[in-house]
Design an enzyme around this catalytic site. Structure first.
Site, PDB file in Angstrom:
ATOM      1  N   GLN A   1       2.503   6.251  -1.703  1.00  0.00           N
ATOM      2  CA  GLN A   1       3.742   7.276  -1.611  1.00  0.00           C
ATOM      3  C   GLN A   1       4.726   7.400  -2.886  1.00  0.00           C
ATOM      4  O   GLN A   1       5.053   8.440  -2.916  1.00  0.00           O
ATOM      5  CB  GLN A   1       4.352   7.129  -0.283  1.00  0.00           C
TER       6      GLN A   1
ATOM      7  N   MET B   1       0.963  -1.060  -0.119  1.00  0.00           N
ATOM      8  CA  MET B   1       0.025  -0.020   0.029  1.00  0.00           C
ATOM      9  C   MET B   1       0.647   1.089  -0.079  1.00  0.00           C
ATOM     10  O   MET B   1       0.499   2.214  -0.539  1.00  0.00           O
ATOM     11  CB  MET B   1      -0.835   0.012   1.081  1.00  0.00           C
ATOM     12  N   CYS B   2       1.841   1.220   0.573  1.00  0.00           N
ATOM     13  CA  CYS B   2       2.858   2.379   0.809  1.00  0.00           C
ATOM     14  C   CYS B   2       3.328   2.661  -0.315  1.00  0.00           C
ATOM     15  O   CYS B   2       3.506   3.976  -1.077  1.00  0.00           O
ATOM     16  CB  CYS B   2       3.886   2.358   1.944  1.00  0.00           C
ATOM     17  N   THR B   3       3.913   1.835  -1.426  1.00  0.00           N
ATOM     18  CA  THR B   3       4.069   2.028  -2.761  1.00  0.00           C
ATOM     19  C   THR B   3       2.965   2.853  -3.477  1.00  0.00           C
ATOM     20  O   THR B   3       3.328   3.833  -4.063  1.00  0.00           O
ATOM     21  CB  THR B   3       4.464   0.685  -3.551  1.00  0.00           C
TER      22      THR B   3
END
Lengths: 545, 444
Positions: free
Chosen positions: B224, B219-221
């Site tokens: 962000q 999810m962070c990829t």
């Protein structure tokens, strides 16, 4: 020759044809589809095997097919062939099959010739040379030999297919087949770390790891980390040195030393940075000398590349331009793409851009070289188009050429050593597939002698078994091969009695259709040259016979 | 669930016999050979045609091929289950469907086509989910063939077939409770086929590692640090769609071009923000629908291998594939046969349910007391669950106070009151064993 530009046009998303072909376009692309749609194939004899092959070509949208068949439909035919109906019994088999096959796809054209292959070979042999590929099924040995000679000279690929009981057989004869996109499974990354090009050098030098914040540091792409580590390694071990497997630990400690340095009083909890983990993992895969693969070297030495002339195919003109590029630069053109890796968006995009820019430059050099060659040969420039060169550059390491041994040569001079080796080097309890090859050849000889197949009449089973056995023994002696298989398989060959089981016809049909697709799209690698499928064990082997 | 109308079939009026119709398969079925199985008997075609019921699960790329192959190999009683309707993108390989059939149930159209094309064959379609049927339905079939494109339904049918196994008092498998499963799968130019005899050969659950789970982007990829066009599309799909609600409260429909166009546009915007290139409509659709590429040829090969194995099981004319074959025709044509081992502690096929005989009036407490007192089990404080149509149902959980209080009233209920049918499984856990026990409740 017509312009090839058209086939690379992008289609609008809402095109009905692209929707229908969506699942396959994701494999061979719009350009592959275009090759397929421009291909015309000929099927000799609408056997179950033959129509199953055509089904596998009509569904994905081959341009056109023609069935050559002088036989009339029998009750047996309808029992095994899904594309023949009971009411067609007695009518021409090619015509009946053509009608049902065309129903599968309105975008495909199809017709038939109500004549036997033998007649057509006698009256109008050049007809066969007008096709992209000829597929032959249900043919006696003598006709195979004639067709093989004719098509070899005409440089038209021939696919000979057979289903015999539980055994499937596919033989490809292609005088010259060139492959641009092999689509190998091992995703090869062309990163050039061992000999960085100036753009990459400059980019990596512009990054100062020491000055980065902890967060920035954890998002440096591993390509940059590896190249920085290699620089340090080379300061110590010499400017072209690469860490060997035994020096792995030393190199890894250099990577470790590049990690973010903790400052006094910094109490952020320690997290292992993913990018450094990736750098360590990627070391063996990426720190390798960029070499010209053997398949490409072989192309550079090929007489077609050596002796360009106005008749040279676009493929060879591009290969020659590639060779000239390598002569100047020492390496193949850069592929220009990098794999995904831990990084912030900006660092990744900039790094990807560095590779892309260099690759575009290489591609442009090769385009210019192609144009120079074309001009020198006095040929129009548009016979090779830029998108084609782009694809070639991206795949330059997988280029290949396949020239199979012609079938008539295989029949005249069998490869005794190869067959004997295959018989001997079998460590399975079961007989190796090569035995079925020899048996199929023995069956063909049986047919030449008795004008029927062994075991097709039940009351003659016992005599046929001994007859086939003696033909087989004679063949084995003639070819000087051995050791003998058990009599079991000779018995089973007679039990098969030339039956064309629908399941085996479909296995052969699927495999053969894909081989035709490989041949017409110049993508993926076709068989070289004989494929035997054993439905009893569900095993297969390919032999270069 | 009732079988659907079979469609107008002329096969009932038109004679389905003509000279030499089956002469090819009869060469193999009416004459034995050294490679036949010991139990092979000559001349079984009419008997098998009469008694052998085949179930095909899935009427997609593999299913269409399977139906054709089985019908052409002399099987005449065939059923097919499929929950899908026909889409334009099916037509490059699902050859029993035409453009006029788009939107209709696959099972029904496929059955109609085969029934009309191959005289004497009766394909019964079920436009349904496999979970709509229970063991009573599945046990009517001699052989089950799967042509599915997902792992979950494979696991479901595998579990069901394993649960149908019965063992005698010496823990020996009762052979008539084995329903062989032939399973095929394809992806692009790769495929696999396997023959499974539940309780004898490795089952789907034993070899779960053969089916790698789908890879999801972190999810962070997505949020962000997007780098690939796929990251941008996934972001729009997972984060922007539920936030912007471009079409109200509707969920994404991968077949709705308006939905895909919206995602495509937003993905392009997001990609532009980050300087990412390469977003196309086709890629967008591929990511949103998680499209697996497919071609006619691979489906033809895998389905034909499966049908050939069904033929061999039905007649014992040749040994079966042992037990798994991989196929790939990108570089040449490659096959590899392997025989995976059964897992000794496989949750699906290695649990031998034991019979417990009780009257319908017995309470749950009677059963649990028996397990405590029986010298064979000597359990200390067993808990119990059972599998029902709605999933796993908790009957009694001791040890955790809240759960114990909640489930205690069940102890005094009779098996009948708890909804037990004859042969239903009772799963028991007890601290005397690290793994659970499976029993079958048989009414006296």
């Amino acid at each position: 020759m017509a312009s090839t530009r058209g086939k690379f046009e992008t289609r609008s998303p809402e095109n009905e044809k692209t929707k229908k072909y969506d699942r396959q376009l994701r494999l061979w692309g719009d350009h592959g589809q275009s090759f397929l749609e421009n291909a015309r194939v000929c099927l000799i004899n609408a056997t179950a095997t033959g129509t199953e092959i055509l089904k596998g070509l009509v569904l994905p949208g081959i341009g056109a097919f023609t069935i050559v068949d002088g036989n009339n439909v029998t009750g047996e035919d309808v029992g095994r062939n899904f594309f023949l109906l009971k009411h067609s019994i007695g009518s021409n088999r090619g015509s009946a099959a053509c009608q049902q096959l065309l129903e599968l796809n309105p975008h495909v054209r199809g017709d038939y010739i109500d004549e036997s292959c033998e007649t057509l070979l006698a009256t109008n042999p050049s007809y066969f040379t007008t096709f992209s590929v000829v597929i032959a099924t249900g043919m006696p040995e003598s006709t195979v030999l004639q067709l093989s000679k004719l098509l070899h000279v005409a440089n038209v690929p021939l696919l000979l297919c057979k289903s015999f009981g539980q055994i499937g057989y596919i033989r490809l004869q292609t005088p010259e087949h060139t492959i641009i996109e092999s689509h190998p499974d091992d995703g090869f990354d062309d990163l050039r770390l061992t000999d960085p090009f100036p753009g990459l050098r400059k980019h990596v030098d512009s990054i100062d790891l020491e000055s980065l914040s902890r967060a920035e540091h954890a998002h440096v792409p591993y390509i940059v980390i590896l190249l920085k580590a290699l620089d340090r390694w080379r300061e110590k071990h010499g400017p072209t040195s690469l860490p060997t497997y035994s020096e792995k630990k030393d190199f890894e400690s250099i990577i470790e030393s590049l990690k973010f340095k903790h400052h006094e009083g910094d109490d952020t909890p320690h997290v292992e940075p993913l990018n450094f983990e990736e750098a360590i993992k990627a070391r063996a895969r990426t720190l390798r000398k960029t070499e010209i693969p053997d398949n490409v070297k072989k192309l550079f030495e090929d007489k077609e590349c050596e002796n360009l002339n106005p008749k040279s195919k676009p493929f060879w003109i591009m290969v020659r331009a590639l060779r000239d590029f390598v002569a100047v630069n020492g390496t193949l053109p850069l592929r220009g793409s990098i794999p995904d890796m831990t990084s912030d968006s900006d660092s990744y995009v900039r790094l990807a851009g560095v590779y892309k820019t260099e690759a575009d430059k290489h591609c442009e050099d090769i385009c210019n070289r192609v144009n120079e060659i074309l001009t020198a040969l006095g040929k129009p420039l548009d016979i090779v188009c830029e998108p084609e060169i782009h694809i070639l550059c991206r795949n330059s390491h997988t280029l290949d050429v396949l020239r199979t041994r012609p079938i008539f040569e295989e029949y005249e001079r069998p490869k005794s050593n190869l067959i004997t080796d295959s018989l001997r080097n079998n460590y399975q309890p079961e007989e190796p597939e090569i035995v079925y090859y020899v048996l199929l050849r023995a069956v063909d000889k049986f047919f030449e002698s008795f004008k029927r197949y062994p075991g097709c009449l039940t009351h003659l089973m016992e005599t046929d078994i001994s007859k086939l056995k003696s033909i087989y023994s004679k063949l084995v002696q003639e070819w000087g091969i051995g050791p003998f298989p058990k009599d079991d398989l000779i018995h089973e060959m007679c039990r098969f009695g030339a039956s064309e089981l629908h399941t085996i016809a479909s296995v052969v049909g699927g495999c053969a259709a894909q081989e035709v697709i490989k041949v017409v799209t110049h993508q993926y690698v076709p068989i070289n040259n004989t494929f035997i499928f054993n439905g009893i064990l569900c095993t297969s082997t390919t032999f270069d016979l | 669930m009732e079988a659907m109308d079979q469609g107008a079939s002329e096969s009932t009026t038109e004679s389905s016999h003509w000279p030499s119709r089956w002469s090819d398969i009869e060469k193999i079925l009416n004459r034995t050979g050294p490679l036949s199985m010991p139990e092979f008997e000559e001349g079984k075609l009419p008997a098998v045609q009469k008694d052998c019921n085949i179930l095909v699960i899935g009427a997609g790329g593999l299913g269409c091929e399977l139906l054709k192959n089985l019908a052409m190999m002399g099987f005449i009683n065939i059923s097919v289950i499929d929950m899908d309707t026909i889409d334009l993108s099916n037509l490059n390989r699902q050859f029993l469907f035409r453009e006029k059939d788009i939107g209709r149930p696959k099972a029904q159209v496929a059955a109609e086509f085969i029934n009309n094309r191959v005289p004497g064959v009766k394909v019964t379609p079920y436009y349904a989910k496999i979970e709509d049927f229970d063991a009573e339905f599945y046990k009517e079939f001699s052989i089950i063939v799967c042509g599915l494109d997902a792992i979950a339904p494979r696991r479901w049918i595998n579990r069901l077939l394993c649960s149908m196994l019965e063992y005698d008092d010496h823990e020996e498998l009762e052979p008539e409770t084995i329903h062989p499963l032939v399973d095929g799968g394809t992806e692009g130019f790769k495929g696999n086929a396997r023959v499974m005899a539940p309780g004898i050969t490795a089952c789907i659950e034993c070899t779960l590692s053969f089916y790698p789970p789908a890879v999801n982007f972190p999810m962070c990829t997505l949020a962000q640090t997007p780098r690939l066009p796929e990251h941008c599309i996934e972001y729009v799909k997972l984060i922007q769609w539920p936030k912007d609600k471009p079409f109200g409260e509707t969920e994404i429909d991968g077949d709705n071009p308006e939905h895909i166009l919206w995602i495509h546009e937003k993905s392009l915007e997001r990609a532009a923000q980050f300087g990412i290139h390469g977003i196309t409509y086709r890629l967008t659709q591929g990511v949103v629908k998680r499209i697996i590429p497919a071609v006619a040829s691979t489906n033809a090969v895998i389905a034909a291998i499966c049908a050939n194995e069904v033929f061999k099981i039905a007649y014992s004319c040749y040994p079966n594939l042992k037990t798994y074959v991989m196929f790939n025709d990108t570089a040449g044509i490659y096959t590899d046969v392997l025989e995976p081992e059964r897992l000794a502690d496989c949750m699906s096929c290695s649990i031998k349910p034991r019979m417990l005989r009780f009257p319908r009036s017995a309470t749950l407490e009677d059963v649990l007391d028996f397990l405590k007192e029986s010298p064979q089990y000597q359990m200390s404080n067993p808990g119990a669950t059972t599998a029902t149509h709605e999933g796993q149902k908790t009957l009694y959980i001791p040890g955790i106070k809240s759960l114990e209080d909640q489930t205690k009233p069940n102890l005094s209920k009779t098996l009948e009151e708890l909804g037990f049918v004859d042969g239903q499984e009772l799963n028991v856990t007890d601290k005397t064993s690290p793994t659970g026990f499976t029993f079958k409740i048989r009414y006296e």
